[in-house]
Design a protein around this motif. Structure first.
Motif, PDB file in Angstrom:
ATOM      1  N   ALA A 186       0.860  -1.185   0.000  1.00  0.00           N
ATOM      2  CA  ALA A 186       0.000   0.000   0.000  1.00  0.00           C
ATOM      3  C   ALA A 186       0.890   1.227   0.000  1.00  0.00           C
ATOM      4  O   ALA A 186       2.083   1.159   0.336  1.00  0.00           O
ATOM      5  CB  ALA A 186      -0.923   0.010   1.214  1.00  0.00           C
ATOM      6  N   LEU A 187       0.304   2.365  -0.380  1.00  0.00           N
ATOM      7  CA  LEU A 187       1.006   3.641  -0.332  1.00  0.00           C
ATOM      8  C   LEU A 187       0.640   4.359   0.967  1.00  0.00           C
ATOM      9  O   LEU A 187      -0.531   4.668   1.201  1.00  0.00           O
ATOM     10  CB  LEU A 187       0.605   4.533  -1.511  1.00  0.00           C
ATOM     11  N   ALA A 188       1.623   4.612   1.814  1.00  0.00           N
ATOM     12  CA  ALA A 188       1.424   5.421   3.014  1.00  0.00           C
ATOM     13  C   ALA A 188       1.937   6.814   2.681  1.00  0.00           C
ATOM     14  O   ALA A 188       3.110   6.991   2.358  1.00  0.00           O
ATOM     15  CB  ALA A 188       2.179   4.832   4.196  1.00  0.00           C
ATOM     16  N   THR A 189       1.074   7.819   2.742  1.00  0.00           N
ATOM     17  CA  THR A 189       1.437   9.113   2.187  1.00  0.00           C
ATOM     18  C   THR A 189       1.905  10.134   3.219  1.00  0.00           C
ATOM     19  O   THR A 189       1.645  10.002   4.419  1.00  0.00           O
ATOM     20  CB  THR A 189       0.257   9.741   1.413  1.00  0.00           C
ATOM     21  N   GLN A 190       2.574  11.163   2.685  1.00  0.00           N
ATOM     22  CA  GLN A 190       2.869  12.358   3.459  1.00  0.00           C
ATOM     23  C   GLN A 190       1.551  13.038   3.830  1.00  0.00           C
ATOM     24  O   GLN A 190       0.536  12.816   3.167  1.00  0.00           O
ATOM     25  CB  GLN A 190       3.742  13.299   2.613  1.00  0.00           C
ATOM     26  N   PHE A 191       1.551  13.848   4.870  1.00  0.00           N
ATOM     27  CA  PHE A 191       0.310  14.521   5.253  1.00  0.00           C
ATOM     28  C   PHE A 191       0.113  15.802   4.450  1.00  0.00           C
ATOM     29  O   PHE A 191       1.055  16.421   3.974  1.00  0.00           O
ATOM     30  CB  PHE A 191       0.277  14.824   6.756  1.00  0.00           C
ATOM     31  N   CYS A 192      -1.148  16.165   4.274  1.00  0.00           N
ATOM     32  CA  CYS A 192      -1.490  17.465   3.699  1.00  0.00           C
ATOM     33  C   CYS A 192      -2.771  17.931   4.377  1.00  0.00           C
ATOM     34  O   CYS A 192      -3.332  17.225   5.213  1.00  0.00           O
ATOM     35  CB  CYS A 192      -1.608  17.408   2.183  1.00  0.00           C
ATOM     36  N   PHE A 193      -3.261  19.116   4.021  1.00  0.00           N
ATOM     37  CA  PHE A 193      -4.290  19.752   4.825  1.00  0.00           C
ATOM     38  C   PHE A 193      -5.570  20.088   4.068  1.00  0.00           C
ATOM     39  O   PHE A 193      -6.463  20.720   4.624  1.00  0.00           O
ATOM     40  CB  PHE A 193      -3.717  21.037   5.449  1.00  0.00           C
ATOM     41  N   GLU A 194      -5.668  19.666   2.842  1.00  0.00           N
ATOM     42  CA  GLU A 194      -6.832  19.993   2.029  1.00  0.00           C
ATOM     43  C   GLU A 194      -7.250  18.756   1.249  1.00  0.00           C
ATOM     44  O   GLU A 194      -6.401  18.050   0.694  1.00  0.00           O
ATOM     45  CB  GLU A 194      -6.483  21.142   1.077  1.00  0.00           C
TER      46      GLU A 194
END
Length: 313
Positions: A186-194
């Motif tokens: 699976a892809l575990a992603t960086q965080f973002c806010f929108e």
């Protein structure tokens, strides 16, 4: 005074209305810890639901013995453990093999997040996650889950000129690797806010035929200044404007920024589009593990009830 106390307790005991879409979206969330932050938690069972996957971030300079001890402790409390394997701080293949042996011998680890790592220069033979996977050591050790990094917003460390050419080339390689490993990926992603950039990025992946499930990175509640500091350090892209806009309101500077809006929007999109390829939520507890877990408990209904809930006295 007694009457006031009674009213206060009654208000505290009143059930909170839970958004059913958000409750469903938070089902099976994961959370990231470090050895030093884990030490501040007496018992993860009072904070986390049964079966929660706990990532253990390996920051440069952290002894492998501390990582393994944290993995052993979290595993003993009944949770799935997924330590980071950052390519650029692993000296060579023998070191990687030793780390795997230590994790498995002491904590029965069979899951890993394989990534390049947050330092600019490799300290040994490896520079990226693909080289680690290509050793064959994770398959040899019988790993059941091998997650890799995803970037909903362009990452200048990977694509210095902007765009996604290198990022997508890496994802193509990882998807091909997923077909030849027995491990689930699976892809575990960086965080973002929108939410909208995330929705558009996930749609682009689907259009390219990339079908690895996405575990979307979400920053847990934290002071706005803390959030902005981590966001800039981690290279968060256009969605940083959400924080910058909030920072212009002086009255909100000392208040925690919570992930309610982005998660509510993503949950609504998932409910309206069941094939939406975000499978789970992965929390980065920037304001503390307890703070993050408490937010999840308060917003996730039955899906986020801890193994051993703390009872009000």
């Amino acid at each position: 005074m007694a009457l006031l106390n009674f009213k206060k307790k009654a208000a505290e005991a009143a059930p909170t209305t839970v958004n059913p879409e958000l409750e469903a979206f938070l089902q099976g969330y994961s959370i990231e810890i470090m050895p030093r932050t884990a030490g501040k938690v007496d018992d993860f069972r009072t904070l986390l639901p049964e079966g929660t996957r706990v990532y253990i971030a390996h920051i440069d300079g952290t002894p492998i013995e501390d990582m393994v001890a944290t993995a052993r402790r979290v595993k003993a409390e009944g949770f799935d453990v997924m330590p980071h394997f950052p390519a650029r701080i692993i000296k060579d293949k023998a070191t990687l093999e030793n780390w795997i042996a230590m994790y498995q011998g002491e904590a029965d680890v069979k899951q890993g997040l394989i990534l390049a790592g947050g330092i600019p220069k490799a300290q040994g033979d490896f520079t990226d996650s693909m080289q680690l996977l290509d050793t064959g050591l994770f398959d040899k050790a019988g790993f059941t889950h091998l997650n890799v990094a995803g970037h909903p917003e362009p990452n200048l460390d990977i694509d210095p000129k902007g765009g996604r050419t290198n990022t997508y080339a890496a994802l193509d390689w990882k998807q091909a690797y997923a077909k030849r490993t027995d491990a689930k990926m699976a892809l575990a992603t960086q965080f973002c806010f929108e939410a909208q950039p995330v929705i558009e990025w996930a749609g682009e992946l689907a259009e390219r035929g990339m079908n690895l499930p996405i575990h979307i990175g979400i920053a847990g509640p934290a002071k706005l200044q803390t959030m902005i500091k981590f966001a800039i350090a981690c290279g968060v892209g256009p969605s940083l404007k959400v924080l910058q806009k909030r920072a212009k309101d002086v009255s909100k500077l000392l208040l925690p920024h919570e992930p309610t809006e982005i998660l509510t929007d993503l949950a609504a999109h998932k409910a309206a589009n069941p094939d939406f390829n975000i499978e789970k939520v992965h929390f980065f507890p920037l304001g503390g593990i307890k703070t993050n877990a408490t937010w999840a408990i308060n917003n996730g209904g039955e899906s986020t009830v801890p193994v051993n809930p703390v009872k009000d006295v």
